[in-house]
Design a protein around this motif. Sequence first.
Motif: not given
Length: 318
Positions: A85-95
Motif C-alpha cells: 500500500x503506497x500512501x502518497x500523492x497518487x499515481x500518474x495516468x500512465x501508471x
Amino acid sequence: MKTIVPIVLIIGIIVGVYFHKRLGLYKITSIRYVVLGIMVISIIACLTVVYTNASTSKNTYGWHTEYMQYKELHEVASGKGQKIALIDSGLSSFQVNDKRTTSVSLVNGEIDENGHGTMMYSLIRGYENSIMGIAPEAEIIAIKVMSEDEEIKPAIIKEAIQLAVTKGATIISLSLGSYNENEEIKELIIESIEKGITFVSSTGDYESADMLFPAKMKDVISVGSLSANLEVSHFTNAASEATIIAPGDEIKSIGIDKKVQYTSGTSQATAIISGYIALIKEKAMDNGFPLDNQKIIKLLESINKKELTYLDALLSIQ
C-alpha cells in the motif's frame, strides 16, 4: 562523439604545427606530423569515449541498483504475492491502468498532481526500460492522500491505513510523516502490525536529531537515506536511530511528465525498502512460513550493521 570529432581535428592541427616549429620541418614532411598528431589524439579520444560509455552502461539504472544487487535479488524473488500500500500523492495516468495496481483517492482527483507518488511507484515497480523497480511483480495499492499543496490531514492518513488493511496489504509504505504524534493513527498501526502487516516509514529530511512520526514508533521500520559515497545523507533525521539507512540520494526515478529524474530523500529510501521487504516476504512464503515483524527488523538491522548484504539477507531466509 559528434562533438569530439572537431575538437580532435583542432588539437591534431595544433600538435602538427607544434612539431613543425619545434623540429624545423618544412613542406611535405610536416604533414606527416599533422597526420600523426590527429591519429594520436583521435585514438585517445576514442578510448576515452569507449571507457566513458562502458562506465555509464554499468550504471544504466542508477548506483543503488548495483549497490543492492537488484539483478541478483530478482533471481531469488520479485515481490510476487505481496501487496504494497503506497500512501502518497497518487499515481500518474500512465501508471493507474497497470493490471497489478489499484488506485484510490481520498482527496480531490485521482491523478497525481504532485509527482511524489509517481516517483515512489516507479522505484518499486519500475518504468519501461528506464527504471528498474526493486519489486516489479508486487501488487500496488496506491492511496492518494496528498494533493499538489502537500497538505495532509491525520484523519485522511487514518482512513488510508484502514483502507489498505481492508484491501489486504502486506506492507504499508509511508514516505511521509510529522513531528506531531496522533494517538488514533498510532493505535491503528499497532493493531495492523499485530495482524502481520509491515509498516515502513521515512525518518525525515530536515537534518534533525528528532525522527518523524510514525517512523519513531517501536515496531515501524524507520528508513534513512544513504548517498552514493556510502555515507549517511546529510539531510537524514535521526540517522543513528533508524532501522536501516538505504539508498536515497540521487536516485533515478520517473516524473509525472514521463521524464527520468534524479531525486533525493528518505522517501526514496523508504519506497526502495518497502519493495525489498516484499522480496523478503515472498521468499519466506515460498519456504512455507511467514516472517514476523521482529524477524524482518533483525534482518534489516544486520544489513545496516554491514553484517549481511541485501542479497545475503534474502538468501538467508530458509
